[in-house]
Design a protein around this motif. Structure first.
Motif, PDB file in Angstrom:
ATOM      1  N   VAL A  68      45.466  29.621  23.361  1.00  0.00           N
ATOM      2  CA  VAL A  68      44.340  30.158  24.127  1.00  0.00           C
ATOM      3  C   VAL A  68      44.458  31.680  24.161  1.00  0.00           C
ATOM      4  CG1 VAL A  68      43.117  30.189  26.324  1.00  0.00           C
ATOM      5  CG2 VAL A  68      44.294  28.104  25.589  1.00  0.00           C
ATOM      6  N   ILE A  69      43.394  32.358  23.732  1.00  0.00           N
ATOM      7  CA  ILE A  69      43.315  33.811  23.856  1.00  0.00           C
ATOM      8  C   ILE A  69      42.217  34.115  24.869  1.00  0.00           C
ATOM      9  CG2 ILE A  69      42.837  35.986  22.670  1.00  0.00           C
ATOM     10  CD1 ILE A  69      43.837  34.678  20.106  1.00  0.00           C
ATOM     11  N   GLU A  70      42.510  34.960  25.844  1.00  0.00           N
ATOM     12  CA  GLU A  70      41.564  35.190  26.933  1.00  0.00           C
ATOM     13  C   GLU A  70      41.587  36.651  27.375  1.00  0.00           C
ATOM     14  OE1 GLU A  70      42.879  32.313  29.739  1.00  0.00           O
ATOM     15  OE2 GLU A  70      44.948  32.994  29.678  1.00  0.00           O
ATOM     16  N   GLY A  71      40.455  37.098  27.876  1.00  0.00           N
ATOM     17  CA  GLY A  71      40.358  38.470  28.348  1.00  0.00           C
ATOM     18  C   GLY A  71      39.164  38.638  29.256  1.00  0.00           C
ATOM     19  N   GLY A  72      39.166  39.736  30.004  1.00  0.00           N
ATOM     20  CA  GLY A  72      38.055  39.967  30.913  1.00  0.00           C
ATOM     21  C   GLY A  72      38.153  41.317  31.594  1.00  0.00           C
ATOM     22  N   VAL A  73      37.161  41.601  32.410  1.00  0.00           N
ATOM     23  CA  VAL A  73      37.082  42.837  33.179  1.00  0.00           C
ATOM     24  C   VAL A  73      37.032  42.486  34.655  1.00  0.00           C
ATOM     25  CG1 VAL A  73      35.705  44.897  33.655  1.00  0.00           C
ATOM     26  CG2 VAL A  73      35.887  44.040  31.311  1.00  0.00           C
ATOM     27  N   VAL A  74      37.886  43.159  35.454  1.00  0.00           N
ATOM     28  CA  VAL A  74      37.956  42.954  36.899  1.00  0.00           C
ATOM     29  C   VAL A  74      37.366  44.169  37.593  1.00  0.00           C
ATOM     30  CG1 VAL A  74      39.443  42.431  38.873  1.00  0.00           C
ATOM     31  CG2 VAL A  74      40.087  41.639  36.580  1.00  0.00           C
ATOM     32  N   HIS A  75      36.347  43.959  38.415  1.00  0.00           N
ATOM     33  CA  HIS A  75      35.706  45.061  39.129  1.00  0.00           C
ATOM     34  C   HIS A  75      35.952  44.908  40.622  1.00  0.00           C
ATOM     35  CE1 HIS A  75      32.989  48.333  39.958  1.00  0.00           C
ATOM     36  NE2 HIS A  75      32.266  47.565  40.749  1.00  0.00           N
ATOM     37  N   ASP A  76      36.459  45.974  41.226  1.00  0.00           N
ATOM     38  CA  ASP A  76      36.705  45.995  42.670  1.00  0.00           C
ATOM     39  C   ASP A  76      35.378  46.218  43.392  1.00  0.00           C
ATOM     40  OD1 ASP A  76      37.470  46.516  45.304  1.00  0.00           O
ATOM     41  OD2 ASP A  76      39.313  47.543  44.698  1.00  0.00           O
ATOM     42  N   LEU A  77      34.934  45.243  44.159  1.00  0.00           N
ATOM     43  CA  LEU A  77      33.651  45.351  44.834  1.00  0.00           C
ATOM     44  C   LEU A  77      33.692  46.313  46.015  1.00  0.00           C
ATOM     45  CD1 LEU A  77      32.567  41.586  44.827  1.00  0.00           C
ATOM     46  CD2 LEU A  77      31.970  43.385  43.188  1.00  0.00           C
ATOM     47  N   ASN A  78      34.898  46.644  46.505  1.00  0.00           N
ATOM     48  CA  ASN A  78      35.035  47.611  47.595  1.00  0.00           C
ATOM     49  C   ASN A  78      35.054  49.050  47.081  1.00  0.00           C
ATOM     50  OD1 ASN A  78      36.626  45.015  48.271  1.00  0.00           O
ATOM     51  ND2 ASN A  78      36.166  45.874  50.285  1.00  0.00           N
ATOM     52  N   ASN A  79      35.365  49.203  45.802  1.00  0.00           N
ATOM     53  CA  ASN A  79      35.465  50.538  45.212  1.00  0.00           C
ATOM     54  C   ASN A  79      34.841  50.481  43.822  1.00  0.00           C
ATOM     55  OD1 ASN A  79      36.117  53.023  44.175  1.00  0.00           O
ATOM     56  ND2 ASN A  79      38.341  52.772  44.353  1.00  0.00           N
ATOM     57  N   ARG A  80      33.635  50.976  43.690  1.00  0.00           N
ATOM     58  CA  ARG A  80      32.894  50.833  42.434  1.00  0.00           C
ATOM     59  C   ARG A  80      33.530  51.594  41.279  1.00  0.00           C
ATOM     60  NH1 ARG A  80      29.172  55.113  41.610  1.00  0.00           N
ATOM     61  NH2 ARG A  80      29.104  56.604  43.329  1.00  0.00           N
TER      62      ARG A  80
END
Length: 230
Positions: free
Chosen positions: A205-217
């Protein structure tokens, strides 16, 4: 937080997703058969802090309902101070499952510990529920960590939805959408939204993504991981 009890109460449906499907940040949700194991190195680069952390995760199936899980974080770039993070261990015990010709759902309890740098262990307790039907899977987990030796008590949750993009193909492409929260006692909860992809091909399994902090744009992290199932 309202979404967590909703996920726990969803009606089960047709089971059609692979056993290796899970959220990018919800490693405790991964099911394993007796004697099965999985290892996953996961890189996370925080653009705002300009740091890169490698977390090595390992899980082993003691039985169809019992699983051991371990995680060791290590900062490989940026930041200051000690690079090794606090290792943690989990024991997961499945208390309930509903497996029929129209669906599958599972509910488990979690117990374990976080080992601080000075050797002091802090208890972890939590719960995890999984529901999947046809091309959809939802995982919801909630974990509390005790205080100790100057470290405050903390809690976190993850709610993830995986969707198979290419039905009928041998190799799977899965979209992943996750909402997570992290809170230490005496501070506000940090809410994070993760969007990603998984490519599942047999035991790999190869996986990736983007995490965005909703408290700090301005705070965004990038995830990249690889799993192998034995």
């Amino acid at each position: 937080m309202r979404a967590i009890p909703i996920a726990l109460l969803l009606i089960v449906g047709t089971a059609a997703l692979p056993a290796s499907a899970m959220g990018l940040r919800a490693f405790v949700a991964l099911p394993l058969e007796q004697g099965g194991s999985v290892v996953r190195p996961l890189l996370e680069h925080d653009r705002d802090a300009d740091t890169t952390q490698l977390t090595t995760e390992f899980a082993y199936g003691l039985s169809a309902t019992q699983t051991l899980m371990f995680a060791l974080p290590y900062r490989i770039a940026g930041g200051s101070g000690q690079r090794a993070g606090d290792p943690m261990a989990f024991y997961r015990h499945q208390l309930w499952s509903a497996d029929t010709n129209v669906g599958t759902a599972r509910w488990s309890l979690l117990g374990g510990a976080v080992l601080d740098h000075d050797g002091h262990a802090r208890a972890q307790l939590g719960t995890i529920a999984t529901w999947f039907r046809e091309r959809h899977e939802i995982d919801a987990d909630l974990v509390a960590v005790g205080r100790g030796n100057g470290n405050p008590a903390s809690a976190r949750y993850d709610l993830s939805w995986q969707y198979r993009l290419n039905p009928g193909e041998r190799a799977w492409w899965m979209s992943v959408l996750e909402l997570g929260g992290r809170r230490h006692k005496g501070s506000n909860m940090t809410q994070q939204l993760t969007v990603g992809l998984q490519h599942i091909d047999g035991p790999w399994v190869i996986e990736g993504g983007v995490v965005h902090d909703l408290n700090n744009r301005h705070d965004t992290s990038v995830l990249l991981g690889m799993r192998h199932h034995f």
